[in-house]
Design a protein around this motif. Structure first.
Motif, PDB file in Angstrom:
ATOM      1  N   GLN A 347       0.485 -14.484  -7.908  1.00 50.34           N
ATOM      2  CA  GLN A 347       0.252 -14.521  -9.397  1.00 50.34           C
ATOM      3  C   GLN A 347       1.285 -13.702  -9.518  1.00 50.34           C
ATOM      4  OE1 GLN A 347      -4.154 -15.049 -11.383  1.00 50.34           O
ATOM      5  NE2 GLN A 347      -3.999 -13.712  -9.646  1.00 50.34           N
ATOM      6  N   LEU A 348       1.781 -14.249 -10.956  1.00 45.14           N
ATOM      7  CA  LEU A 348       2.367 -13.580 -11.228  1.00 45.14           C
ATOM      8  C   LEU A 348       1.716 -12.797 -12.992  1.00 45.14           C
ATOM      9  CD1 LEU A 348       5.438 -12.850 -11.637  1.00 45.14           C
ATOM     10  CD2 LEU A 348       6.261 -14.189 -12.889  1.00 45.14           C
ATOM     11  N   VAL A 349       2.204 -11.969 -13.488  1.00 45.85           N
ATOM     12  CA  VAL A 349       1.421 -11.145 -14.427  1.00 45.85           C
ATOM     13  C   VAL A 349       2.608 -10.073 -15.329  1.00 45.85           C
ATOM     14  CG1 VAL A 349      -0.887  -9.739 -15.262  1.00 45.85           C
ATOM     15  CG2 VAL A 349      -0.313 -10.892 -12.909  1.00 45.85           C
ATOM     16  N   ALA A 350       3.247 -10.774 -16.473  1.00 43.61           N
ATOM     17  CA  ALA A 350       3.855  -9.837 -16.993  1.00 43.61           C
ATOM     18  C   ALA A 350       2.944  -8.802 -17.696  1.00 43.61           C
ATOM     19  CB  ALA A 350       4.550 -10.803 -18.454  1.00 43.61           C
ATOM     20  N   LEU A 351       2.991  -7.247 -17.908  1.00 43.07           N
ATOM     21  CA  LEU A 351       2.384  -6.770 -18.553  1.00 43.07           C
ATOM     22  C   LEU A 351       3.643  -6.103 -19.358  1.00 43.07           C
ATOM     23  CD1 LEU A 351       0.452  -5.421 -14.784  1.00 43.07           C
ATOM     24  CD2 LEU A 351      -0.672  -6.123 -17.115  1.00 43.07           C
ATOM     25  N   PRO A 352       2.685  -5.467 -20.656  1.00 42.60           N
ATOM     26  CA  PRO A 352       4.269  -4.794 -22.288  1.00 42.60           C
ATOM     27  C   PRO A 352       3.607  -3.460 -21.588  1.00 42.60           C
ATOM     28  CG  PRO A 352       1.757  -5.797 -22.623  1.00 42.60           C
ATOM     29  CD  PRO A 352       1.761  -6.490 -21.245  1.00 42.60           C
ATOM     30  N   LEU A 353       4.451  -2.193 -21.342  1.00 34.74           N
ATOM     31  CA  LEU A 353       4.253  -1.192 -21.214  1.00 34.74           C
ATOM     32  C   LEU A 353       4.164  -0.335 -21.966  1.00 34.74           C
ATOM     33  CD1 LEU A 353       8.054  -0.731 -18.573  1.00 34.74           C
ATOM     34  CD2 LEU A 353       5.616  -0.925 -17.833  1.00 34.74           C
ATOM     35  N   GLY A 354       4.263  -0.931 -23.921  1.00 39.86           N
ATOM     36  CA  GLY A 354       3.794   0.403 -24.884  1.00 39.86           C
ATOM     37  C   GLY A 354       2.582   0.150 -25.253  1.00 39.86           C
ATOM     38  N   GLN A 355       2.240   0.899 -25.760  1.00 38.76           N
ATOM     39  CA  GLN A 355       0.627   0.762 -26.123  1.00 38.76           C
ATOM     40  C   GLN A 355       0.399  -0.587 -27.794  1.00 38.76           C
ATOM     41  OE1 GLN A 355      -1.753   2.899 -25.452  1.00 38.76           O
ATOM     42  NE2 GLN A 355      -0.912   4.594 -24.436  1.00 38.76           N
ATOM     43  N   GLY A 356      -1.145  -1.364 -27.287  1.00 40.24           N
ATOM     44  CA  GLY A 356      -1.618  -1.392 -28.030  1.00 40.24           C
ATOM     45  C   GLY A 356      -1.324  -3.551 -27.845  1.00 40.24           C
ATOM     46  N   GLU A 357      -0.725  -3.148 -27.225  1.00 39.37           N
ATOM     47  CA  GLU A 357       0.136  -5.120 -26.607  1.00 39.37           C
ATOM     48  C   GLU A 357      -1.062  -5.379 -25.650  1.00 39.37           C
ATOM     49  OE1 GLU A 357       3.697  -8.154 -25.926  1.00 39.37           O
ATOM     50  OE2 GLU A 357       4.030  -6.216 -26.541  1.00 39.37           O
ATOM     51  N   GLN A 358      -1.129  -6.320 -25.914  1.00 34.47           N
ATOM     52  CA  GLN A 358      -2.368  -6.735 -24.788  1.00 34.47           C
ATOM     53  C   GLN A 358      -1.908  -8.231 -23.933  1.00 34.47           C
ATOM     54  OE1 GLN A 358      -6.059  -6.393 -24.217  1.00 34.47           O
ATOM     55  NE2 GLN A 358      -5.624  -4.912 -25.662  1.00 34.47           N
ATOM     56  N   PRO A 359      -1.932  -7.975 -22.622  1.00 40.21           N
ATOM     57  CA  PRO A 359      -1.091  -8.696 -21.823  1.00 40.21           C
ATOM     58  C   PRO A 359      -1.770  -9.439 -21.788  1.00 40.21           C
ATOM     59  CG  PRO A 359      -2.854  -7.493 -20.363  1.00 40.21           C
ATOM     60  CD  PRO A 359      -2.889  -7.232 -21.938  1.00 40.21           C
ATOM     61  N   PRO A 360      -0.884 -11.116 -21.593  1.00 34.25           N
ATOM     62  CA  PRO A 360      -1.020 -12.195 -21.476  1.00 34.25           C
ATOM     63  C   PRO A 360      -2.213 -12.247 -19.921  1.00 34.25           C
ATOM     64  CG  PRO A 360       0.819 -12.275 -20.956  1.00 34.25           C
ATOM     65  CD  PRO A 360       1.063 -10.566 -20.931  1.00 34.25           C
ATOM     66  N   PRO A 361      -3.130 -13.265 -19.670  1.00 31.90           N
ATOM     67  CA  PRO A 361      -3.272 -13.977 -18.269  1.00 31.90           C
ATOM     68  C   PRO A 361      -2.804 -14.217 -16.879  1.00 31.90           C
ATOM     69  CG  PRO A 361      -3.595 -15.400 -20.093  1.00 31.90           C
ATOM     70  CD  PRO A 361      -3.116 -14.663 -20.206  1.00 31.90           C
ATOM     71  N   PRO A 362      -2.929 -13.611 -15.977  1.00 36.63           N
ATOM     72  CA  PRO A 362      -2.590 -14.236 -14.819  1.00 36.63           C
ATOM     73  C   PRO A 362      -1.226 -15.343 -14.906  1.00 36.63           C
ATOM     74  CG  PRO A 362      -3.819 -12.117 -14.204  1.00 36.63           C
ATOM     75  CD  PRO A 362      -3.868 -12.942 -15.520  1.00 36.63           C
ATOM     76  N   ALA A 363      -0.437 -15.756 -14.752  1.00 35.15           N
ATOM     77  CA  ALA A 363      -0.266 -16.931 -14.360  1.00 35.15           C
ATOM     78  C   ALA A 363      -0.065 -17.133 -12.616  1.00 35.15           C
ATOM     79  CB  ALA A 363       2.209 -17.815 -15.021  1.00 35.15           C
ATOM     80  N   ARG A 364      -0.560 -18.400 -12.478  1.00 31.42           N
ATOM     81  CA  ARG A 364      -0.520 -18.481 -11.051  1.00 31.42           C
ATOM     82  C   ARG A 364       0.486 -19.053 -10.370  1.00 31.42           C
ATOM     83  NH1 ARG A 364      -6.195 -21.392  -7.600  1.00 31.42           N
ATOM     84  NH2 ARG A 364      -5.058 -21.499  -6.193  1.00 31.42           N
ATOM     85  N   VAL A 365       1.346 -18.797  -9.463  1.00 36.62           N
ATOM     86  CA  VAL A 365       2.405 -19.511  -9.228  1.00 36.62           C
ATOM     87  C   VAL A 365       2.594 -20.499  -8.127  1.00 36.62           C
ATOM     88  CG1 VAL A 365       4.512 -18.902  -7.906  1.00 36.62           C
ATOM     89  CG2 VAL A 365       3.421 -17.242  -9.629  1.00 36.62           C
ATOM     90  N   ALA A 366       3.242 -21.649  -8.978  1.00 38.83           N
ATOM     91  CA  ALA A 366       2.477 -22.766  -7.919  1.00 38.83           C
ATOM     92  C   ALA A 366       3.600 -22.852  -6.611  1.00 38.83           C
ATOM     93  CB  ALA A 366       2.660 -24.210  -8.721  1.00 38.83           C
TER      94      ALA A 366
END
Length: 505
Positions: A347-366
């Protein structure tokens, strides 16, 4: 431009090093105004020159007739005027000093390609220039602590080994943001070696900075892309490094990483482009730790981010920062430690480093297998791009291996079986994956070229009596990769032991 004039750019250093004319730094207000268009007569490499005085003679040149990214050059000629503009390889170059006779000292900027490039001086009255040939270097720290390997970009997507540096036990490598220095982090003894890529004859070690006892087990070296800041990260402590003078880095007092449990060692580390934030990846707890290092003397933990909140196994495998530096891209999946709990998807996860923003769900890599390494391109989506389009446009490079390699992680090459296929993938933030290269063995270090047109991958493969190391340059747009062997690995090295890789900026 005549052929004789181009040759002057390569051989003029011999004459320039023989006297004092045109080598005395003068105040810029002392430079005469231009009477006509610029006339460039020579471009001389200055090598590992050192600090330039505000006024007075330049230090002795360390010239060899070759030019490298980050190197100072002396541009001689007439009618440059008081405020000329210098471009090298089409990129703006900073005028570092002016010398008697009106000459210019400038630095070859990051992003200049390898091969013939034009050095151009211009002002309102016209422009002139000549061609030089620029070298770009790559550094590889092999697994097992062998000597640091030096490669040169010889053009056409090919790297050629040009030597090695006596830095034993190197675990990580990096270049300064402007390319004038490089660094190798070593464990035996704990030290930061400073390398001059611009030195006559090619890169050489110019000094070593001993690390304090709290950093006796250094593991990661992170350098900001746009600021003179680096960090050395160990098992329990880290230290910010001041790169204001890249050739003489200064270490701040180490600070505690406050890991819990104490034995947890960061699996990756990166610094935001502006040099104000350090991010570490802790695999055992599947977490990111974000440190505020804006004040290097009092670094603090800003926040902890869960990569996979519901995971019970240590699945976080590798991390890099997005080109903008506002997100951490983490690739997760299996390791030898998780096999007993069953198979887990990549899985690839794009996690915001700042406060307040919710991360998207992990993307399953094909793709199947287990991830080993990740790198991000330096390009960004244009302003106003829709979120979904930006996710598709984002470019991450992920190295994966068949899960059959995982049981061999604890055995040396001579005792390891055939683990199956290995590959380098191009992946976007929605998990769509495009195979770029089927490697002959595990790829444990990847990096994007300065123009994001190719991937450089360090791989290991089976060889008589053990394993061997190699480097591949893989075109992203398609085409055959160029590979070069770097020789056998020490007998104790295991198939999944990591290499380290750094490319000139």
């Amino acid at each position: 431009m005549s052929g004789a004039r181009e040759v002057a750019a390569v051989v003029a250093f011999a004459a320039a090093c023989g006297g004092t004319a045109g080598r005395y730094v003068v105040p810029r207000h002392a430079i005469a105004a231009a009477r006509g268009a610029p006339d460039v007569t020579s471009v001389v490499d200055l090598g590992d020159l050192g600090a330039i005085p505000s006024e007075g003679p330049l230090p002795p040149a360390d010239a060899d007739g070759r030019f490298a990214v980050g190197e100072l050059v002396l541009i001689a000629g007439d009618d440059f005027g008081k405020l000329p503009t210098v471009r090298i390889g089409g990129r703006p170059a900073t005028v570092e000093a002016r010398v008697d006779g009106g000459g210019i000292v400038a630095r070859i900027p990051p992003g200049v390609p390898a091969g013939p490039v034009r050095v151009e001086v211009s002002h309102a009255g016209g422009r002139d220039g000549m061609t030089i040939r620029v070298d770009r270097y790559a550094l590889v720290a092999p697994p097992g602590g062998g000597e640091l390997r030096v490669l040169r970009d010889v053009g056409d997507g090919q790297l050629a080994p040009v030597g090695s540096l006596a830095v034993q036990g190197a675990v990580d490598v990096a270049f300064s943001p402007d390319g004038q220095a490089a660094y190798a982090l070593s464990t035996s003894p704990p030290a930061l070696a400073v390398i001059a890529p611009t030195a006559a004859g090619g890169p050489r070690v110019v000094r070593r900075l001993s690390l304090p006892a709290t950093l006796r087990s250094p593991r990661w070296l992170a350098v900001a892309a746009d600021a003179p800041v680096a960090a050395v990260v160990g098992a329990s402590f880290a230290a910010v490094v001041d790169l204001s003078d890249p050739r003489t880095p200064a270490l701040y007092r180490p600070f505690s990483l406050r890991p819990r449990p104490h034995a947890v060692v960061p699996r990756a580390a990166a610094i935001a482009p502006d040099g104000r934030t350090l991010v570490t990846l802790v695999a055992e707890t599947n977490q990111l730790r974000v440190y505020d290092i804006a004040d290097p003397a009092s670094a603090t933990v800003a926040r902890t981010i869960d990569v996979l909140p519901d995971a019970r196994e240590p699945l976080a495998r590798a991390m890099t920062l997005s080109p903008e530096g506002d997100r951490a891209w983490v690739v997760t999946g299996d390791s030898e430690r998780t096999l007993a709990a069953g198979r887990h998807p990549i899985q690839l996860v794009a996690l915001p480093l700042g406060q307040g923003e919710q991360p998207p769900p992990p993307a399953r890599v094909a793709a199947a297998g287990a991830p080993l390494a990740i790198a991000a391109a330096r390009r960004t989506a244009p302003p106003g791009t829709a979120i979904r389009s930006a996710a598709r446009a984002a470019l991450a490079i992920v190295a994966v291996v068949d899960a059959g390699w995982l049981p061999a992680a604890r055995r040396p090459w001579r005792d390891a079986g055939d683990g199956g296929p290995a590959a380098v993938l191009r992946v976007n933030l929605e998990g769509e994956a495009q195979p770029l290269w089927a490697s002959p063995g595990p790829v444990t270090a990847v990096a994007l070229s300065h123009d994001a047109r190719s991937v450089v991958a360090v791989y290991a493969q089976r060889a008589p009596g053990g394993g061997a190391l190699g480097v591949a340059v893989v075109p992203i747009a398609g085409g055959d990769p160029r590979t070069v062997g770097l020789g056998p690995l020490p007998t104790a090295v295991r198939p999944l032991d990591s290499a380290a890789l750094a490319l000139a900026p």
